[in-house]
Design a protein around this motif. Structure first.
Motif, PDB file in Angstrom:
ATOM      1  N   ALA A   4      42.659  76.708  44.211  1.00 43.98           N
ATOM      2  CA  ALA A   4      42.546  78.513  44.430  1.00 43.98           C
ATOM      3  C   ALA A   4      41.361  79.131  43.405  1.00 43.98           C
ATOM      4  O   ALA A   4      41.494  78.867  42.181  1.00 43.98           O
ATOM      5  CB  ALA A   4      44.150  79.052  44.798  1.00 43.98           C
ATOM      6  N   VAL A   5      40.980  79.787  43.624  1.00 43.18           N
ATOM      7  CA  VAL A   5      39.819  81.053  42.706  1.00 43.18           C
ATOM      8  C   VAL A   5      40.894  82.257  42.714  1.00 43.18           C
ATOM      9  O   VAL A   5      40.278  83.329  44.270  1.00 43.18           O
ATOM     10  CB  VAL A   5      38.304  80.717  43.228  1.00 43.18           C
ATOM     11  CG1 VAL A   5      37.656  82.135  41.621  1.00 43.18           C
ATOM     12  CG2 VAL A   5      37.885  79.252  42.458  1.00 43.18           C
ATOM     13  N   VAL A   6      41.072  83.442  41.697  1.00 49.98           N
ATOM     14  CA  VAL A   6      40.884  84.942  41.651  1.00 49.98           C
ATOM     15  C   VAL A   6      40.077  84.967  40.918  1.00 49.98           C
ATOM     16  O   VAL A   6      40.472  84.763  39.471  1.00 49.98           O
ATOM     17  CB  VAL A   6      42.536  84.731  41.255  1.00 49.98           C
ATOM     18  CG1 VAL A   6      42.906  86.050  41.221  1.00 49.98           C
ATOM     19  CG2 VAL A   6      43.760  83.620  41.848  1.00 49.98           C
ATOM     20  N   ALA A   7      39.841  86.275  41.503  1.00 46.26           N
ATOM     21  CA  ALA A   7      38.611  86.810  41.139  1.00 46.26           C
ATOM     22  C   ALA A   7      39.189  88.306  40.244  1.00 46.26           C
ATOM     23  O   ALA A   7      38.676  89.325  40.913  1.00 46.26           O
ATOM     24  CB  ALA A   7      36.717  87.396  41.698  1.00 46.26           C
ATOM     25  N   ALA A   8      39.295  88.421  38.853  1.00 46.80           N
ATOM     26  CA  ALA A   8      39.960  89.564  38.496  1.00 46.80           C
ATOM     27  C   ALA A   8      38.902  89.834  37.478  1.00 46.80           C
ATOM     28  O   ALA A   8      39.721  91.547  36.945  1.00 46.80           O
ATOM     29  CB  ALA A   8      41.237  89.531  38.103  1.00 46.80           C
ATOM     30  N   ALA A   9      37.671  89.800  36.583  1.00 43.13           N
ATOM     31  CA  ALA A   9      37.069  90.576  36.161  1.00 43.13           C
ATOM     32  C   ALA A   9      36.258  91.640  36.859  1.00 43.13           C
ATOM     33  O   ALA A   9      36.588  91.821  38.521  1.00 43.13           O
ATOM     34  CB  ALA A   9      35.451  89.322  36.316  1.00 43.13           C
ATOM     35  N   GLY A  10      36.545  92.609  36.164  1.00 44.87           N
ATOM     36  CA  GLY A  10      36.437  94.322  36.676  1.00 44.87           C
ATOM     37  C   GLY A  10      35.877  95.422  35.388  1.00 44.87           C
ATOM     38  O   GLY A  10      36.323  95.052  34.168  1.00 44.87           O
ATOM     39  N   THR A  11      34.834  96.423  35.853  1.00 38.12           N
ATOM     40  CA  THR A  11      35.540  97.333  35.181  1.00 38.12           C
ATOM     41  C   THR A  11      35.500  98.477  35.281  1.00 38.12           C
ATOM     42  O   THR A  11      35.114  98.543  36.745  1.00 38.12           O
ATOM     43  CB  THR A  11      34.222  97.089  33.789  1.00 38.12           C
ATOM     44  OG1 THR A  11      34.051  97.726  32.621  1.00 38.12           O
ATOM     45  CG2 THR A  11      32.464  96.939  34.662  1.00 38.12           C
ATOM     46  N   MET A  12      35.737  99.281  34.692  1.00 32.43           N
ATOM     47  CA  MET A  12      35.439 100.986  35.358  1.00 32.43           C
ATOM     48  C   MET A  12      34.536 102.163  34.170  1.00 32.43           C
ATOM     49  O   MET A  12      35.166 101.893  33.251  1.00 32.43           O
ATOM     50  CB  MET A  12      36.964 101.134  36.254  1.00 32.43           C
ATOM     51  CG  MET A  12      36.871 102.719  36.385  1.00 32.43           C
ATOM     52  SD  MET A  12      39.297 103.904  35.759  1.00 32.43           S
ATOM     53  CE  MET A  12      39.543 102.868  37.019  1.00 32.43           C
ATOM     54  N   HIS A  13      34.034 103.240  34.519  1.00 28.18           N
ATOM     55  CA  HIS A  13      33.763 104.288  33.682  1.00 28.18           C
ATOM     56  C   HIS A  13      33.361 105.344  34.634  1.00 28.18           C
ATOM     57  O   HIS A  13      33.218 105.431  36.434  1.00 28.18           O
ATOM     58  CB  HIS A  13      31.697 104.209  33.698  1.00 28.18           C
ATOM     59  CG  HIS A  13      32.069 102.871  32.910  1.00 28.18           C
ATOM     60  ND1 HIS A  13      31.507 102.828  31.242  1.00 28.18           N
ATOM     61  CD2 HIS A  13      30.981 101.838  32.984  1.00 28.18           C
ATOM     62  CE1 HIS A  13      31.722 102.292  30.536  1.00 28.18           C
ATOM     63  NE2 HIS A  13      31.312 101.050  31.316  1.00 28.18           N
ATOM     64  N   LEU A  14      33.736 106.286  34.533  1.00 33.30           N
ATOM     65  CA  LEU A  14      33.653 107.731  35.421  1.00 33.30           C
ATOM     66  C   LEU A  14      33.096 108.346  34.703  1.00 33.30           C
ATOM     67  O   LEU A  14      32.319 108.240  33.524  1.00 33.30           O
ATOM     68  CB  LEU A  14      35.657 108.059  34.602  1.00 33.30           C
ATOM     69  CG  LEU A  14      36.808 107.665  35.211  1.00 33.30           C
ATOM     70  CD1 LEU A  14      38.084 108.372  34.786  1.00 33.30           C
ATOM     71  CD2 LEU A  14      36.796 107.292  36.576  1.00 33.30           C
ATOM     72  N   GLY A  15      33.334 109.201  35.535  1.00 31.66           N
ATOM     73  CA  GLY A  15      31.589 110.512  35.667  1.00 31.66           C
ATOM     74  C   GLY A  15      31.803 110.607  36.865  1.00 31.66           C
ATOM     75  O   GLY A  15      30.930 110.388  37.841  1.00 31.66           O
ATOM     76  N   ALA A  16      30.897 112.005  36.804  1.00 28.43           N
ATOM     77  CA  ALA A  16      29.970 112.401  38.018  1.00 28.43           C
ATOM     78  C   ALA A  16      28.881 112.055  37.850  1.00 28.43           C
ATOM     79  O   ALA A  16      28.777 111.357  37.400  1.00 28.43           O
ATOM     80  CB  ALA A  16      29.788 114.118  37.911  1.00 28.43           C
TER      81      ALA A  16
END
Length: 249
Positions: free
Chosen positions: A87-99
């Motif tokens: 099994a592989v769980v791909a949990a890498a992520g990032t977030m930026h907010l802004g219009a």
């Protein structure tokens, strides 16, 4: 007669988790190890990875998921250390907010590089190691099915793409018996957003996310549940949110 139930936990399953140095990825790695899995962890921050691997008796390989060659090498090394992958769980992520009209385009690239290109690079590296009964799990977001606000539009676009990637992988690998699942939580109390973004709306969003969000361990429990199901069962999408977020919406 068909008996519906789960496997004996994750005993002996060989699981790789990306984005494992913090947040949901770290929680998934800990939960999988607690259920008996042999775990490989992958993220950029080698010091945190090494500490986590030592605590859970796992293996670590530092890499940036946006670097196709590096993530390929890291997945191969972890598969070698574990004697294969289940099994592989791909949990890498990032977030930026802004219009869109107010955001530095470099932010768009960073979000898509990690949340989409990184997902594709990880899948390209991992799928050859997964066979019949294997599992691929993407940690996406409920924002992958809706756009919650103008400020969250770019992030939501990346998560819509993540859902599309999983639908593609399901067609590509499903014929080989590989189960592909999208886990889509609402708010989760993590530090997902880049620390260098400090606008007032981001600060307010952080406060709301931590007040109303799920604990990372709740998402990890959902992932463990999916992985522990019988091999003939594929959960296509697992969406979850906190009661506090429902009350606040």
């Amino acid at each position: 007669m068909i008996v519906v139930g789960t496997r004996d936990g994750l005993d002996g399953r060989r699981v790789v988790v990306t984005g494992a140095s913090s947040g949901i990825g770290e929680a998934v790695a800990r939960a999988a190890a607690a259920e008996g899995a042999r775990v490989g962890v992958l993220a950029r921050r080698a010091d945190r990875l090494d500490a986590l691997a030592g605590e859970i008796g796992g293996h670590a390989a530092a890499a940036d998921v946006t670097d196709v060659a590096a993530v390929g090498d890291a997945v191969d090394r972890l598969a070698g250390a574990l004697g294969g992958l289940d099994a592989v769980v791909a949990a890498a992520g990032t977030m930026h907010l802004g219009a869109v009209g107010e955001t530095d385009p470099q932010r768009w690239r960073e979000v898509f590089d990690v949340n989409v290109h990184g997902l594709l690079a990880t899948a390209r590296a991992a799928l050859p190691h997964l066979g019949e009964g294997g599992s691929w799990v993407t940690i996406s977001s409920m924002s992958g099915r809706r756009v919650p606000s103008a400020a969250g539009g770019v992030y939501a676009a990346s998560k819509h793409a993540a859902h599309a990637v999983d639908e593609t992988l399901r067609r590509e690998a499903g014929s080989r018996g590989v189960r592909v699942t999208t886990v889509a939580p609402g708010f989760v109390a993590t530090d997902l957003m880049a620390a260098d973004v400090a606008e007032d709306d981001v600060a307010a969003f952080r406060e709301r996310m931590h007040a109303q969000g799920l604990a990372p361990e709740h998402v990890a429990a959902a992932v463990v549940h999916v992985l522990a199901l019988p091999p003939e069962v594929c959960v296509v999408e697992y969406a979850l949110t906190s009661v506090a977020q429902l009350r606040g919406s």
